[in-house]
Design a protein around this motif. Structure first.
Motif, PDB file in Angstrom:
ATOM      1  N   GLU A 288      16.822  18.899 -32.164  1.00 17.56           N
ATOM      2  CA  GLU A 288      17.025  19.888 -32.952  1.00 17.56           C
ATOM      3  C   GLU A 288      17.700  21.327 -32.482  1.00 17.56           C
ATOM      4  OE1 GLU A 288      14.770  22.852 -36.258  1.00 17.56           O
ATOM      5  OE2 GLU A 288      13.847  20.766 -35.747  1.00 17.56           O
ATOM      6  N   ARG A 289      17.179  21.509 -31.310  1.00 18.67           N
ATOM      7  CA  ARG A 289      17.934  22.864 -30.729  1.00 18.67           C
ATOM      8  C   ARG A 289      19.462  22.532 -30.225  1.00 18.67           C
ATOM      9  NH1 ARG A 289      14.837  24.417 -25.494  1.00 18.67           N
ATOM     10  NH2 ARG A 289      13.594  24.612 -27.023  1.00 18.67           N
ATOM     11  N   VAL A 290      19.712  21.380 -29.827  1.00 19.61           N
ATOM     12  CA  VAL A 290      20.905  20.946 -29.735  1.00 19.61           C
ATOM     13  C   VAL A 290      21.957  21.151 -30.797  1.00 19.61           C
ATOM     14  CG1 VAL A 290      22.949  19.151 -28.963  1.00 19.61           C
ATOM     15  CG2 VAL A 290      20.493  19.448 -27.697  1.00 19.61           C
ATOM     16  N   MET A 291      21.463  20.701 -32.209  1.00 20.40           N
ATOM     17  CA  MET A 291      22.025  20.637 -33.483  1.00 20.40           C
ATOM     18  C   MET A 291      22.264  22.071 -33.610  1.00 20.40           C
ATOM     19  SD  MET A 291      20.560  17.563 -35.586  1.00 20.40           S
ATOM     20  CE  MET A 291      21.419  18.161 -36.897  1.00 20.40           C
TER      21      MET A 291
ATOM     22  N   GLU B  43      23.404  15.563 -21.882  1.00 19.74           N
ATOM     23  CA  GLU B  43      22.230  14.859 -21.201  1.00 19.74           C
ATOM     24  C   GLU B  43      20.998  15.206 -22.088  1.00 19.74           C
ATOM     25  OE1 GLU B  43      21.782  15.772 -17.135  1.00 19.74           O
ATOM     26  OE2 GLU B  43      23.883  15.582 -16.504  1.00 19.74           O
ATOM     27  N   THR B  44      20.412  14.129 -22.115  1.00 23.20           N
ATOM     28  CA  THR B  44      19.124  13.802 -22.765  1.00 23.20           C
ATOM     29  C   THR B  44      18.150  15.010 -22.341  1.00 23.20           C
ATOM     30  OG1 THR B  44      19.370  11.651 -23.410  1.00 23.20           O
ATOM     31  CG2 THR B  44      17.091  12.508 -23.453  1.00 23.20           C
ATOM     32  N   GLY B  45      17.693  15.814 -23.006  1.00 25.23           N
ATOM     33  CA  GLY B  45      16.942  16.894 -22.775  1.00 25.23           C
ATOM     34  C   GLY B  45      17.560  18.073 -21.799  1.00 25.23           C
ATOM     35  N   ALA B  46      18.730  18.165 -21.733  1.00 22.28           N
ATOM     36  CA  ALA B  46      19.570  19.247 -21.295  1.00 22.28           C
ATOM     37  C   ALA B  46      19.417  20.636 -22.122  1.00 22.28           C
ATOM     38  CB  ALA B  46      21.095  18.879 -21.044  1.00 22.28           C
ATOM     39  N   PHE B  47      19.196  20.438 -23.332  1.00 20.56           N
ATOM     40  CA  PHE B  47      18.960  21.743 -24.196  1.00 20.56           C
ATOM     41  C   PHE B  47      17.570  21.813 -24.724  1.00 20.56           C
ATOM     42  CE2 PHE B  47      23.725  21.099 -23.754  1.00 20.56           C
ATOM     43  CZ  PHE B  47      23.996  22.247 -23.254  1.00 20.56           C
TER      44      PHE B  47
ATOM     45  N   PHE C 279      29.691  15.030 -30.268  1.00 23.99           N
ATOM     46  CA  PHE C 279      29.058  16.169 -29.238  1.00 23.99           C
ATOM     47  C   PHE C 279      28.094  15.202 -28.485  1.00 23.99           C
ATOM     48  CE2 PHE C 279      30.323  18.419 -32.940  1.00 23.99           C
ATOM     49  CZ  PHE C 279      30.780  19.507 -32.544  1.00 23.99           C
ATOM     50  N   TYR C 280      28.087  15.468 -27.086  1.00 23.49           N
ATOM     51  CA  TYR C 280      27.010  14.794 -26.342  1.00 23.49           C
ATOM     52  C   TYR C 280      26.725  15.854 -25.293  1.00 23.49           C
ATOM     53  CZ  TYR C 280      30.672  14.173 -22.746  1.00 23.49           C
ATOM     54  OH  TYR C 280      31.474  14.390 -21.752  1.00 23.49           O
TER      55      TYR C 280
ATOM     56  N   VAL D  77      21.659  10.096 -22.409  1.00 21.53           N
ATOM     57  CA  VAL D  77      22.584  10.987 -23.121  1.00 21.53           C
ATOM     58  C   VAL D  77      22.250  10.935 -24.413  1.00 21.53           C
ATOM     59  CG1 VAL D  77      24.993  11.262 -23.943  1.00 21.53           C
ATOM     60  CG2 VAL D  77      24.537  10.417 -21.674  1.00 21.53           C
ATOM     61  N   CYS D  78      22.400  12.154 -25.128  1.00 24.34           N
ATOM     62  CA  CYS D  78      22.413  12.331 -26.716  1.00 24.34           C
ATOM     63  C   CYS D  78      23.560  12.626 -27.226  1.00 24.34           C
ATOM     64  CB  CYS D  78      21.397  13.582 -26.913  1.00 24.34           C
ATOM     65  SG  CYS D  78      21.293  14.165 -28.637  1.00 24.34           S
ATOM     66  N   PHE D  79      23.829  11.705 -28.255  1.00 22.99           N
ATOM     67  CA  PHE D  79      25.241  11.903 -29.033  1.00 22.99           C
ATOM     68  C   PHE D  79      24.840  12.388 -30.396  1.00 22.99           C
ATOM     69  CE2 PHE D  79      26.117   8.492 -25.938  1.00 22.99           C
ATOM     70  CZ  PHE D  79      27.378   8.882 -25.596  1.00 22.99           C
ATOM     71  N   ILE D  80      25.605  13.511 -30.882  1.00 21.82           N
ATOM     72  CA  ILE D  80      25.507  13.927 -32.501  1.00 21.82           C
ATOM     73  C   ILE D  80      26.925  13.782 -33.008  1.00 21.82           C
ATOM     74  CG2 ILE D  80      25.069  15.799 -33.884  1.00 21.82           C
ATOM     75  CD1 ILE D  80      22.948  16.656 -31.663  1.00 21.82           C
ATOM     76  N   ALA D  81      27.105  13.209 -34.200  1.00 23.95           N
ATOM     77  CA  ALA D  81      28.275  13.134 -34.745  1.00 23.95           C
ATOM     78  C   ALA D  81      28.196  13.919 -35.929  1.00 23.95           C
ATOM     79  CB  ALA D  81      28.725  11.619 -35.304  1.00 23.95           C
ATOM     80  N   VAL D  82      29.304  14.484 -36.016  1.00 20.44           N
ATOM     81  CA  VAL D  82      29.296  15.460 -37.191  1.00 20.44           C
ATOM     82  C   VAL D  82      30.576  15.230 -38.102  1.00 20.44           C
ATOM     83  CG1 VAL D  82      29.301  18.154 -37.981  1.00 20.44           C
ATOM     84  CG2 VAL D  82      27.963  17.312 -36.010  1.00 20.44           C
ATOM     85  N   SER D  83      30.549  15.200 -39.589  1.00 20.58           N
ATOM     86  CA  SER D  83      31.779  15.044 -40.267  1.00 20.58           C
ATOM     87  C   SER D  83      31.265  15.842 -41.454  1.00 20.58           C
ATOM     88  CB  SER D  83      31.832  13.528 -40.465  1.00 20.58           C
ATOM     89  OG  SER D  83      32.958  13.174 -41.241  1.00 20.58           O
ATOM     90  N   ASP D  84      32.480  15.943 -42.358  1.00 22.72           N
ATOM     91  CA  ASP D  84      32.548  16.157 -43.825  1.00 22.72           C
ATOM     92  C   ASP D  84      32.280  14.996 -44.712  1.00 22.72           C
ATOM     93  OD1 ASP D  84      35.001  15.357 -43.179  1.00 22.72           O
ATOM     94  OD2 ASP D  84      35.994  16.983 -44.357  1.00 22.72           O
ATOM     95  N   GLU D  85      32.144  14.046 -44.374  1.00 22.51           N
ATOM     96  CA  GLU D  85      32.114  12.670 -44.805  1.00 22.51           C
ATOM     97  C   GLU D  85      30.746  11.873 -44.218  1.00 22.51           C
ATOM     98  OE1 GLU D  85      35.418   9.928 -44.793  1.00 22.51           O
ATOM     99  OE2 GLU D  85      36.788  11.862 -45.553  1.00 22.51           O
ATOM    100  N   ASN D  86      29.968  11.083 -44.805  1.00 24.12           N
ATOM    101  CA  ASN D  86      29.178  10.340 -44.231  1.00 24.12           C
ATOM    102  C   ASN D  86      29.504   9.792 -42.771  1.00 24.12           C
ATOM    103  OD1 ASN D  86      26.456   9.220 -44.172  1.00 24.12           O
ATOM    104  ND2 ASN D  86      27.085   7.258 -45.420  1.00 24.12           N
ATOM    105  N   VAL D  87      28.544   9.765 -41.950  1.00 21.45           N
ATOM    106  CA  VAL D  87      28.759   9.305 -40.592  1.00 21.45           C
ATOM    107  C   VAL D  87      27.588   8.480 -40.015  1.00 21.45           C
ATOM    108  CG1 VAL D  87      28.075  11.290 -39.559  1.00 21.45           C
ATOM    109  CG2 VAL D  87      29.670   9.958 -38.546  1.00 21.45           C
TER     110      VAL D  87
END
Length: 135
Positions: free
Chosen positions: A16-19, A8-12, A5-6, A59-69
């Motif tokens: 933690e709020r984005v997560m 813009e930095t500070g958009a939300f 997920f990505y 930009v802020c990127f958040i990778a989410v997985s059911d395995e380590n990432v």
């Protein structure tokens, strides 16, 4: 299952709020508990999900997985004196770095692996600790 997920930095607001928004909208989780390991790496308590976060100025990127990432990002336009850092690279890597952009590509790959390895260490340490307690 991996998703990146990505925004813009500070958009939300804070990351933690984005997560919280991601885990609610995409995974139906109303409440998540973000805790930190002994090494300082954040993780989600009591869920099957792993995540990794990285930011640039834009930009802020958040990778989410059911395995380590692990994930990392750098702006290719970032000004950096990378030559002194090359001493930490292998001879093969040094041969591939011909420009700042090459360096940043290698650097982000290394950072992603380090983030992944830290999580592997946490899992192994936690399992070893639990086994020691149960013996």
């Amino acid at each position: 299952m991996e998703k990146i997920f990505y925004a813009e930095t500070g958009a939300f607001g804070p990351t933690e709020r984005v997560m919280r928004k991601i885990f609610f909208e995409y995974y139906g989780m109303r409440e998540i508990e973000i805790v930190k390991s002994e090494t300082g790496k954040p993780f989600l308590a009591r869920t099957p999900f792993f995540f990794s976060v990285t930011h640039t100025r834009e930009v802020c990127f958040i990778a989410v997985s059911d395995e380590n990432v692990g994930i990392d990002a750098e702006l290719l336009s970032r000004e950096i004196d990378y030559v002194p850092i090359l001493s930490k690279f292998s001879a093969a890597e040094k041969a591939e770095v011909r420009s700042r952009e090459d360096f940043l590509r290698h650097w982000t790959a290394k950072e992603s692996v380090v983030k992944w390895l830290v999580q592997v260490y946490i899992i192994h340490y936690s399992l070893s600790y639990c086994q020691t307690l149960s013996q």
